[in-house]
Design a protein around this motif. Structure first.
Motif, PDB file in Angstrom:
ATOM      1  N   ALA A  56      55.762  39.043  85.005  1.00 43.99           N
ATOM      2  CA  ALA A  56      55.904  39.365  83.586  1.00 43.99           C
ATOM      3  C   ALA A  56      54.818  40.330  83.113  1.00 43.99           C
ATOM      4  N   GLY A  57      53.706  40.376  83.821  1.00 39.96           N
ATOM      5  CA  GLY A  57      52.644  41.309  83.464  1.00 39.96           C
ATOM      6  C   GLY A  57      52.865  42.703  84.022  1.00 39.96           C
ATOM      7  N   ILE A  58      53.947  42.889  84.787  1.00 39.82           N
ATOM      8  CA  ILE A  58      54.211  44.179  85.428  1.00 39.82           C
ATOM      9  C   ILE A  58      55.575  44.743  85.014  1.00 39.82           C
ATOM     10  N   LEU A  59      56.574  43.893  84.964  1.00 39.13           N
ATOM     11  CA  LEU A  59      57.945  44.334  84.725  1.00 39.13           C
ATOM     12  C   LEU A  59      58.270  44.385  83.234  1.00 39.13           C
ATOM     13  N   TYR A  60      59.171  45.297  82.902  1.00 41.09           N
ATOM     14  CA  TYR A  60      59.566  45.473  81.511  1.00 41.09           C
ATOM     15  C   TYR A  60      60.971  44.917  81.289  1.00 41.09           C
ATOM     16  N   ARG A  61      61.266  44.634  80.037  1.00 45.05           N
ATOM     17  CA  ARG A  61      62.624  44.245  79.690  1.00 45.05           C
ATOM     18  C   ARG A  61      63.578  45.399  80.006  1.00 45.05           C
ATOM     19  N   PRO A  62      64.838  45.102  80.263  1.00 42.03           N
ATOM     20  CA  PRO A  62      65.782  46.165  80.642  1.00 42.03           C
ATOM     21  C   PRO A  62      65.806  47.318  79.645  1.00 42.03           C
ATOM     22  N   SER A  63      65.608  48.531  80.170  1.00 41.45           N
ATOM     23  CA  SER A  63      65.657  49.763  79.370  1.00 41.45           C
ATOM     24  C   SER A  63      64.769  49.665  78.129  1.00 41.45           C
ATOM     25  N   SER A  64      63.580  49.139  78.322  1.00 35.17           N
ATOM     26  CA  SER A  64      62.670  48.915  77.190  1.00 35.17           C
ATOM     27  C   SER A  64      61.249  49.250  77.616  1.00 35.17           C
ATOM     28  N   GLN A  65      60.406  49.482  76.636  1.00 34.84           N
ATOM     29  CA  GLN A  65      58.988  49.682  76.884  1.00 34.84           C
ATOM     30  C   GLN A  65      58.193  48.410  76.591  1.00 34.84           C
ATOM     31  N   GLU A  66      58.903  47.297  76.447  1.00 35.10           N
ATOM     32  CA  GLU A  66      58.272  46.015  76.155  1.00 35.10           C
ATOM     33  C   GLU A  66      58.220  45.169  77.413  1.00 35.10           C
ATOM     34  N   LEU A  67      57.040  44.656  77.726  1.00 33.90           N
ATOM     35  CA  LEU A  67      56.904  43.830  78.917  1.00 33.90           C
ATOM     36  C   LEU A  67      57.769  42.574  78.811  1.00 33.90           C
ATOM     37  N   ALA A  68      58.267  42.157  79.957  1.00 39.90           N
ATOM     38  CA  ALA A  68      59.062  40.929  80.009  1.00 39.90           C
ATOM     39  C   ALA A  68      58.150  39.732  79.769  1.00 39.90           C
ATOM     40  N   ASP A  69      58.749  38.595  79.396  1.00 39.09           N
ATOM     41  CA  ASP A  69      57.972  37.370  79.296  1.00 39.09           C
ATOM     42  C   ASP A  69      58.344  36.452  80.460  1.00 39.09           C
ATOM     43  N   TRP A  90      61.579  48.239  90.562  1.00 38.15           N
ATOM     44  CA  TRP A  90      60.898  48.813  91.724  1.00 38.15           C
ATOM     45  C   TRP A  90      59.969  49.948  91.276  1.00 38.15           C
ATOM     46  N   GLY A  91      60.464  50.797  90.390  1.00 33.07           N
ATOM     47  CA  GLY A  91      59.628  51.873  89.870  1.00 33.07           C
ATOM     48  C   GLY A  91      58.419  51.342  89.121  1.00 33.07           C
ATOM     49  N   GLN A  92      58.591  50.260  88.374  1.00 28.25           N
ATOM     50  CA  GLN A  92      57.485  49.666  87.625  1.00 28.25           C
ATOM     51  C   GLN A  92      56.455  49.037  88.565  1.00 28.25           C
ATOM     52  N   LEU A  93      56.928  48.416  89.641  1.00 27.51           N
ATOM     53  CA  LEU A  93      55.999  47.847  90.626  1.00 27.51           C
ATOM     54  C   LEU A  93      55.164  48.941  91.284  1.00 27.51           C
ATOM     55  N   LEU A  94      55.828  50.051  91.645  1.00 28.41           N
ATOM     56  CA  LEU A  94      55.096  51.147  92.276  1.00 28.41           C
ATOM     57  C   LEU A  94      54.123  51.795  91.294  1.00 28.41           C
ATOM     58  N   GLN A  95      54.522  51.924  90.044  1.00 26.89           N
ATOM     59  CA  GLN A  95      53.630  52.486  89.037  1.00 26.89           C
ATOM     60  C   GLN A  95      52.405  51.593  88.859  1.00 26.89           C
ATOM     61  N   HIS A  96      52.609  50.299  88.948  1.00 31.85           N
ATOM     62  CA  HIS A  96      51.499  49.349  88.804  1.00 31.85           C
ATOM     63  C   HIS A  96      50.541  49.420  89.983  1.00 31.85           C
ATOM     64  N   PHE A  97      51.093  49.463  91.202  1.00 27.27           N
ATOM     65  CA  PHE A  97      50.246  49.417  92.391  1.00 27.27           C
ATOM     66  C   PHE A  97      49.826  50.805  92.895  1.00 27.27           C
ATOM     67  N   SER A 116      59.729  33.597  80.584  1.00 29.35           N
ATOM     68  CA  SER A 116      61.046  32.969  80.534  1.00 29.35           C
ATOM     69  C   SER A 116      62.126  33.893  81.087  1.00 29.35           C
ATOM     70  N   LEU A 117      62.006  35.198  80.841  1.00 25.92           N
ATOM     71  CA  LEU A 117      62.996  36.132  81.375  1.00 25.92           C
ATOM     72  C   LEU A 117      62.913  36.177  82.897  1.00 25.92           C
ATOM     73  N   ILE A 118      61.711  36.230  83.445  1.00 28.14           N
ATOM     74  CA  ILE A 118      61.559  36.250  84.900  1.00 28.14           C
ATOM     75  C   ILE A 118      62.079  34.947  85.494  1.00 28.14           C
ATOM     76  N   SER A 119      61.811  33.832  84.839  1.00 22.83           N
ATOM     77  CA  SER A 119      62.331  32.547  85.312  1.00 22.83           C
ATOM     78  C   SER A 119      63.856  32.541  85.304  1.00 22.83           C
ATOM     79  N   ASN A 120      64.451  33.189  84.304  1.00 25.84           N
ATOM     80  CA  ASN A 120      65.911  33.291  84.250  1.00 25.84           C
ATOM     81  C   ASN A 120      66.447  34.152  85.392  1.00 25.84           C
ATOM     82  N   TYR A 121      65.699  35.196  85.758  1.00 23.74           N
ATOM     83  CA  TYR A 121      66.071  35.963  86.953  1.00 23.74           C
ATOM     84  C   TYR A 121      66.026  35.061  88.184  1.00 23.74           C
TER      85      TYR A 121
END
Length: 436
Positions: free
Chosen positions: A303-316, A339-346, A318-323
């Motif tokens: 949740a500290g890396i991935l964003y909500r779908p087509s959004s600039q807001e980080l996921a929480d 995948w792009g967000q993970l690579l941008q982070h690392f 609960s959303l990752i748990s739902n995945y």
């Protein structure tokens, strides 16, 4: 018992065709389901039904699609379908005419069976070669062998030719043995004697139903294990020492399959999408640090890396748990975003063109397995016979090693360039180190 009717009989030329027996219909459906696997996979990654997918791809109405027998559409209708596909491609490649021509040339070179018919499984493998360019001659040959077998068996089903059906199967196993082999390959392992004995004893379509289901399952995992060995050997520069795709299959609770008893009501089994997101995180981590993370990522970490779908807001969380538990459907586009967000982070300082490509077949299969291997609304699951899968994978891996020495060394390889052995993280095989 005399079943003849006392009613006048119609002339021979006016007799209605008898509907096929239920046994042959069931067998044909099993074989067709395997042949349609690529279409099912595409529908799953787009979160669509097959009729909706075909409607988008062809422009045909859903009512016409529901009638089936799309091979019998009129030439004028086929021309409309072709124009619709052309418009879709023109829109997708707007501003990139060279990319469009490249795609069209690749599609024109799609494999076909010896009869000239489409080869759906080999065509699917052919498409997986595109991005990035990874040649898959072994897997494509296996897929084409299966396509031609399915074509021959389905012809026997349509002709209600049970004797021919058995002859085709016996000839297949006599030539191939357990794994399907392409032209020029040697048989590696004979078909199990008990399967051949059972096949010889089958006397009609009804008796062949269960056997055909087992055959379709075996052919499917034969193809997948081949892709596992060949594609991933390219992606990881030949450093693979064990199958990779099982890392995104259903993972049962430790000891569950052996004892058939649930040790804990928490995490009875991990679903493919959860395992996929965990692996993609680990892979991006490895690209950055050249080592695997100690533990699988928890929802809070992602949740500290991935964003909500087509959004600039980080996921929480609960959303990752739902995945993770399958409550929220995950699509191919969303996974590629993540995948792009993970690579941008690392790898924030790396140009996008210098970042590794996503492991596309692994992603697509995990999304399909979320439905294919998880059943009863998440209450039950399927796992392949891993001993057989590993046997098939080992054979394909040895084929790859032989073929690699014959290939042009200029073929670009994705993934890490080092040929050091990959030691997959322990938590990817065991649930004991995953607490959430």
């Amino acid at each position: 018992m005399n079943t003849e009717s006392s009613k006048p009989k119609a002339p021979q030329t006016c007799k209605k065709a008898q509907p096929p027996a239920q046994g042959v219909v069931a067998v044909a459906r099993t074989l067709q389901a395997l042949s349609l696997m690529p279409l099912h996979a595409l529908a799953e990654v787009r979160n669509q039904s097959i009729p909706s997918l075909l409607h988008d791809m062809t422009g045909l109405s859903k009512a016409r699609i529901s009638q089936g027998n799309l091979d019998a559409i009129r030439p004028s209708t086929q021309a409309k379908v072709n124009r619709h596909l052309e418009e879709l491609l023109q829109e997708q490649f707007k501003g990139d005419p060279e990319g469009l021509q490249y795609l069209l040339s690749k599609l024109a070179a799609a494999p076909a069976t010896r009869s000239g018919e489409q080869a759906p499984l080999a065509g699917w493998v052919h498409q997986l070669e595109f991005l990035p360019w990874i040649p898959l001659p072994i897997t494509k040959g296996v897929a084409l062998t299966i396509d031609e077998l399915l074509e021959a068996l389905l012809t026997c089903c349509r002709d209600d030719d049970f004797r021919g059906f058995k002859c085709v199967l016996l000839a297949h196993f006599e030539h191939h043995g357990l794994p399907a082999r392409a032209i020029g390959q040697m048989a590696s392992e004979p078909a199990p004697e008990n399967q051949l004995v059972t096949l010889h004893a089958i006397a009609d379509w009804e008796q062949s139903d269960n056997w055909t289901r087992q055959l379709a399952e075996h052919l499917y995992w034969d193809l997948i294990s081949s892709l596992d060995a060949e594609w991933n050997s390219h992606y990881f520069a030949g450093r693979q020492t064990k199958p990779l795709f099982p890392l995104v299959m259903v993972r049962p609770q430790e000891g569950l399959l052996e004892s058939m008893k649930v040790a804990s009501r928490k995490n009875i089994f991990f679903k493919p999408v959860r395992r996929l997101l965990e692996f993609l995180y680990a892979l991006a981590f490895y690209f950055r640090y050249k080592r695997w993370p100690t533990n699988a990522p928890k929802p809070k970490t992602l949740a500290g890396i991935l964003y909500r779908p087509s959004s600039q807001e980080l996921a929480d969380e609960s959303l990752i748990s739902n995945y993770f538990d399958g409550t929220t459907k995950v699509t191919l586009d969303l996974v590629l975003e993540h995948w792009g967000q993970l690579l941008q982070h690392f790898m924030p300082t790396h140009l996008e063109s210098k970042r590794p490509n996503p492991p596309l077949p692994m992603i697509m299969l995990a999304l399909q397995w979320q439905t294919l291997l998880v059943q009863d609304k998440g209450r039950s699951f399927l796992v392949p016979d891993m001993k057989t899968y590993e046997t098939l994978w080992d054979f394909r891996s040895r084929q790859w090693a032989t073929l690699e020495t014959q290939q042009d060394t200029g073929i670009p390889k994705a993934g890490q360039p080092s040929r050091e052995t990959i030691d997959w993280p322990a938590w990817s095989f065991s649930q004991s180190s995953s607490s959430c």
